[in-house]
Motif scaffolding. Structure first.
Motif, PDB file in Angstrom:
ATOM      1  N   CYS A   1      -2.661  79.157  72.282  1.00 18.73           N
ATOM      2  CA  CYS A   1      -2.916  79.042  73.720  1.00 18.73           C
ATOM      3  C   CYS A   1      -4.372  78.632  73.918  1.00 18.73           C
ATOM      4  O   CYS A   1      -5.264  79.467  73.950  1.00 18.73           O
ATOM      5  CB  CYS A   1      -2.635  80.372  74.417  1.00 18.73           C
ATOM      6  SG  CYS A   1      -0.984  80.998  74.131  1.00 18.73           S
ATOM      7  N   THR A   2      -4.606  77.343  74.048  1.00 16.03           N
ATOM      8  CA  THR A   2      -5.962  76.843  74.252  1.00 16.03           C
ATOM      9  C   THR A   2      -6.229  76.691  75.738  1.00 16.03           C
ATOM     10  O   THR A   2      -5.321  76.783  76.554  1.00 16.03           O
ATOM     11  CB  THR A   2      -6.157  75.481  73.544  1.00 16.03           C
ATOM     12  OG1 THR A   2      -5.243  74.542  74.101  1.00 16.03           O
ATOM     13  CG2 THR A   2      -5.923  75.594  72.045  1.00 16.03           C
ATOM     14  N   SER A   3      -7.469  76.423  76.075  1.00 18.64           N
ATOM     15  CA  SER A   3      -7.836  76.292  77.487  1.00 18.64           C
ATOM     16  C   SER A   3      -7.189  75.071  78.143  1.00 18.64           C
ATOM     17  O   SER A   3      -6.976  75.058  79.345  1.00 18.64           O
ATOM     18  CB  SER A   3      -9.354  76.205  77.616  1.00 18.64           C
ATOM     19  OG  SER A   3      -9.842  75.099  76.878  1.00 18.64           O
ATOM     20  N   ASP A   4      -6.855  74.053  77.344  1.00 17.32           N
ATOM     21  CA  ASP A   4      -6.251  72.853  77.917  1.00 17.32           C
ATOM     22  C   ASP A   4      -4.750  72.734  77.624  1.00 17.32           C
ATOM     23  O   ASP A   4      -4.186  71.669  77.687  1.00 17.32           O
ATOM     24  CB  ASP A   4      -6.989  71.606  77.435  1.00 17.32           C
ATOM     25  CG  ASP A   4      -7.087  71.537  75.933  1.00 17.32           C
ATOM     26  OD1 ASP A   4      -7.070  72.591  75.284  1.00 17.32           O
ATOM     27  OD2 ASP A   4      -7.180  70.421  75.395  1.00 17.32           O
TER      28      ASP A   4
ATOM     29  N   ILE B   1      -1.437  72.655  56.698  1.00 15.24           N
ATOM     30  CA  ILE B   1      -1.237  73.750  57.654  1.00 15.24           C
ATOM     31  C   ILE B   1      -2.509  74.584  57.761  1.00 15.24           C
ATOM     32  O   ILE B   1      -2.947  74.937  58.853  1.00 15.24           O
ATOM     33  CB  ILE B   1      -0.035  74.616  57.246  1.00 15.24           C
ATOM     34  CG1 ILE B   1       1.261  73.818  57.383  1.00 15.24           C
ATOM     35  CG2 ILE B   1       0.030  75.888  58.086  1.00 15.24           C
ATOM     36  CD1 ILE B   1       2.469  74.477  56.759  1.00 15.24           C
ATOM     37  N   LYS B   2      -3.142  74.879  56.613  1.00 12.46           N
ATOM     38  CA  LYS B   2      -4.386  75.670  56.625  1.00 12.46           C
ATOM     39  C   LYS B   2      -5.485  74.929  57.390  1.00 12.46           C
ATOM     40  O   LYS B   2      -6.166  75.512  58.229  1.00 12.46           O
ATOM     41  CB  LYS B   2      -4.863  75.983  55.218  1.00 12.46           C
ATOM     42  CG  LYS B   2      -6.135  76.841  55.247  1.00 12.46           C
ATOM     43  CD  LYS B   2      -6.790  76.909  53.911  1.00 12.46           C
ATOM     44  CE  LYS B   2      -8.040  77.750  53.916  1.00 12.46           C
ATOM     45  NZ  LYS B   2      -9.002  77.489  54.949  1.00 12.46           N
ATOM     46  N   ARG B   3      -5.659  73.658  57.111  1.00 12.10           N
ATOM     47  CA  ARG B   3      -6.699  72.879  57.808  1.00 12.10           C
ATOM     48  C   ARG B   3      -6.434  72.842  59.311  1.00 12.10           C
ATOM     49  O   ARG B   3      -7.358  72.912  60.115  1.00 12.10           O
ATOM     50  CB  ARG B   3      -6.781  71.464  57.239  1.00 12.10           C
ATOM     51  CG  ARG B   3      -7.458  71.400  55.887  1.00 12.10           C
ATOM     52  CD  ARG B   3      -7.703  69.967  55.446  1.00 12.10           C
ATOM     53  NE  ARG B   3      -6.459  69.202  55.299  1.00 12.10           N
ATOM     54  CZ  ARG B   3      -5.679  69.217  54.228  1.00 12.10           C
ATOM     55  NH1 ARG B   3      -6.007  69.955  53.187  1.00 12.10           N
ATOM     56  NH2 ARG B   3      -4.587  68.476  54.179  1.00 12.10           N
ATOM     57  N   ASN B   4      -5.171  72.747  59.681  1.00 19.71           N
ATOM     58  CA  ASN B   4      -4.809  72.740  61.098  1.00 19.71           C
ATOM     59  C   ASN B   4      -5.168  74.077  61.741  1.00 19.71           C
ATOM     60  O   ASN B   4      -5.741  74.120  62.832  1.00 19.71           O
ATOM     61  CB  ASN B   4      -3.314  72.439  61.244  1.00 19.71           C
ATOM     62  CG  ASN B   4      -2.924  72.096  62.649  1.00 19.71           C
ATOM     63  OD1 ASN B   4      -3.740  72.019  63.549  1.00 19.71           O
ATOM     64  ND2 ASN B   4      -1.643  71.896  62.845  1.00 19.71           N
ATOM     65  N   LEU B   5      -4.854  75.176  61.067  1.00 17.36           N
ATOM     66  CA  LEU B   5      -5.167  76.504  61.608  1.00 17.36           C
ATOM     67  C   LEU B   5      -6.671  76.772  61.652  1.00 17.36           C
ATOM     68  O   LEU B   5      -7.137  77.491  62.526  1.00 17.36           O
ATOM     69  CB  LEU B   5      -4.477  77.588  60.780  1.00 17.36           C
ATOM     70  CG  LEU B   5      -3.005  77.811  61.064  1.00 17.36           C
ATOM     71  CD1 LEU B   5      -2.458  78.897  60.149  1.00 17.36           C
ATOM     72  CD2 LEU B   5      -2.779  78.179  62.506  1.00 17.36           C
ATOM     73  N   ASP B   6      -7.423  76.208  60.699  1.00 16.27           N
ATOM     74  CA  ASP B   6      -8.875  76.417  60.671  1.00 16.27           C
ATOM     75  C   ASP B   6      -9.531  76.047  61.997  1.00 16.27           C
ATOM     76  O   ASP B   6     -10.476  76.694  62.431  1.00 16.27           O
ATOM     77  CB  ASP B   6      -9.521  75.594  59.550  1.00 16.27           C
ATOM     78  CG  ASP B   6      -9.314  76.199  58.178  1.00 16.27           C
ATOM     79  OD1 ASP B   6      -9.006  77.413  58.090  1.00 16.27           O
ATOM     80  OD2 ASP B   6      -9.460  75.461  57.190  1.00 16.27           O
ATOM     81  N   SER B   7      -9.017  75.033  62.649  1.00 16.52           N
ATOM     82  CA  SER B   7      -9.631  74.589  63.904  1.00 16.52           C
ATOM     83  C   SER B   7      -9.311  75.514  65.075  1.00 16.52           C
ATOM     84  O   SER B   7      -9.910  75.381  66.138  1.00 16.52           O
ATOM     85  CB  SER B   7      -9.193  73.159  64.223  1.00 16.52           C
ATOM     86  OG  SER B   7      -7.794  73.101  64.379  1.00 16.52           O
ATOM     87  N   TYR B   8      -8.390  76.451  64.893  1.00 19.68           N
ATOM     88  CA  TYR B   8      -7.996  77.351  65.979  1.00 19.68           C
ATOM     89  C   TYR B   8      -8.430  78.803  65.758  1.00 19.68           C
ATOM     90  O   TYR B   8      -7.980  79.682  66.482  1.00 19.68           O
ATOM     91  CB  TYR B   8      -6.478  77.305  66.187  1.00 19.68           C
ATOM     92  CG  TYR B   8      -5.994  75.958  66.646  1.00 19.68           C
ATOM     93  CD1 TYR B   8      -6.361  75.447  67.881  1.00 19.68           C
ATOM     94  CD2 TYR B   8      -5.183  75.182  65.830  1.00 19.68           C
ATOM     95  CE1 TYR B   8      -5.924  74.208  68.305  1.00 19.68           C
ATOM     96  CE2 TYR B   8      -4.740  73.942  66.246  1.00 19.68           C
ATOM     97  CZ  TYR B   8      -5.110  73.458  67.478  1.00 19.68           C
ATOM     98  OH  TYR B   8      -4.682  72.233  67.898  1.00 19.68           O
ATOM     99  N   VAL B   9      -9.300  79.053  64.788  1.00 25.01           N
ATOM    100  CA  VAL B   9      -9.796  80.416  64.563  1.00 25.01           C
ATOM    101  C   VAL B   9     -10.516  80.886  65.823  1.00 25.01           C
ATOM    102  O   VAL B   9     -11.331  80.167  66.403  1.00 25.01           O
ATOM    103  CB  VAL B   9     -10.733  80.468  63.332  1.00 25.01           C
ATOM    104  CG1 VAL B   9     -11.417  81.817  63.215  1.00 25.01           C
ATOM    105  CG2 VAL B   9      -9.942  80.175  62.070  1.00 25.01           C
ATOM    106  N   GLY B  10     -10.170  82.090  66.280  1.00 23.04           N
ATOM    107  CA  GLY B  10     -10.756  82.646  67.485  1.00 23.04           C
ATOM    108  C   GLY B  10      -9.931  82.400  68.735  1.00 23.04           C
ATOM    109  O   GLY B  10     -10.236  82.944  69.792  1.00 23.04           O
TER     110      GLY B  10
END
Length: 90
Positions: free
Chosen positions: A78-81, A9-18
């Motif tokens: 909520c990503t751009s894609d 879960i942490k690794r998954n969230l790391d990619s969405y920081v910001g």
């Protein structure tokens, strides 16, 4: 096994920081709290969300990865894609 899940879960969230997120949390007594903000930082045990200032009295909130694992907190990024839901099953 739970420790591996928390790490995933942490690794998954790391990619969405910001990124902008929608956070749904169990507020107790059958209440669900929905907040929007930015995933500001991830730490070994918790993650920090900077809330939209005009909507909330708190500036930041923190939750543990166990909250996602136990489904106390639900995150949607909520990503751009499109939108990505963060769950313990990913």
């Amino acid at each position: 096994m739970a420790n591996n899940s928390l790490g995933a879960i942490k690794r998954n969230l790391d990619s969405y920081v910001g990124e902008k997120i929608v956070l749904k949390a169990n507020g107790g007594r059958r209440k669900t709290i929905e907040r929007t903000g930015i995933l500001e930082q991830t730490y070994p045990s918790v993650f920090i969300v900077k809330l939209d200032e005009d909507q909330h009295s708190f500036k930041r909130v923190s939750y543990s990865y166990a909250d996602i694992l136990t489904e106390t907190v639900e995150l949607t990024v909520c990503t751009s894609d499109g939108q990505v839901r963060i769950t313990s099953h990913q």
